[in-house]
Design a protein around this motif. Structure first.
Motif, short mmCIF file in Angstrom:
data_model
loop_
_atom_site.label_atom_id
_atom_site.label_comp_id
_atom_site.label_asym_id
_atom_site.label_seq_id
_atom_site.Cartn_x
_atom_site.Cartn_y
_atom_site.Cartn_z
N TYR A 31 -9.08 -6.17 5.39
CA TYR A 31 -9.24 -4.83 5.94
C TYR A 31 -9.90 -3.93 4.91
CZ TYR A 31 -5.20 -3.42 3.15
OH TYR A 31 -4.34 -3.16 2.12
N GLN A 32 -10.57 -2.91 5.44
CA GLN A 32 -11.16 -1.88 4.59
C GLN A 32 -10.97 -0.55 5.28
OE1 GLN A 32 -15.34 -2.22 3.64
NE2 GLN A 32 -15.14 -0.70 2.03
N VAL A 33 -10.25 0.34 4.62
CA VAL A 33 -10.03 1.69 5.14
C VAL A 33 -11.30 2.49 4.88
CG1 VAL A 33 -8.63 3.78 4.92
CG2 VAL A 33 -7.55 1.52 4.68
N HIS A 34 -11.75 3.20 5.90
CA HIS A 34 -12.98 3.99 5.79
C HIS A 34 -12.80 5.33 6.49
CE1 HIS A 34 -13.95 3.36 10.03
NE2 HIS A 34 -13.61 2.09 9.86
N GLY A 35 -13.37 6.36 5.96
CA GLY A 35 -13.34 7.67 6.61
C GLY A 35 -12.02 7.95 7.29
N VAL A 36 -12.01 7.96 8.62
CA VAL A 36 -10.79 8.20 9.39
C VAL A 36 -10.35 6.95 10.14
CG1 VAL A 36 -11.19 10.67 9.66
CG2 VAL A 36 -12.11 9.08 11.35
N GLY A 37 -10.69 5.76 9.61
CA GLY A 37 -10.34 4.54 10.31
C GLY A 37 -10.18 3.34 9.40
#
Length: 88
Positions: free
Chosen positions: A12-18
């Motif tokens: 997984y990679q958390v990005h911006g608002v997701g």
């Protein structure tokens, strides 16, 4: 840069608002989060998911709209073009 890691067979990679999840076989699931923590998706994310499947699907926006409409009341449109599961 966002947080990243691995849970089971998904990275997984958390990005911006997701967050983008990628399985070991390359299937991608990308969701955004609303202010209250609800997972939401749009047609672009659904198409990206379909294209990443091992048997590759590339539905049209019209097909996706029909599918989402057919899943009401399980899915709700939380803002124009963005969908989530209905609350219990």
């Amino acid at each position: 840069m966002g947080r990243s890691g691995k849970v089971g067979s998904y990275s997984y990679q958390v990005h911006g608002v997701g967050c983008l999840f990628i399985s070991d076989n390359g299937t991608e699931i990308d969701v955004d989060f609303t202010v209250d923590g609800r997972e939401v998706f749009d047609f672009w994310r659904l198409r990206r998911y379909g294209r990443s499947l091992p048997d590759h699907h590339d539905p049209t926006e019209q097909d996706l709209r029909f599918a989402v409409e057919s899943l009401k009341p399980l899915l709700i449109e939380v803002r124009p073009g963005w969908f989530s599961t209905a609350s219990a």
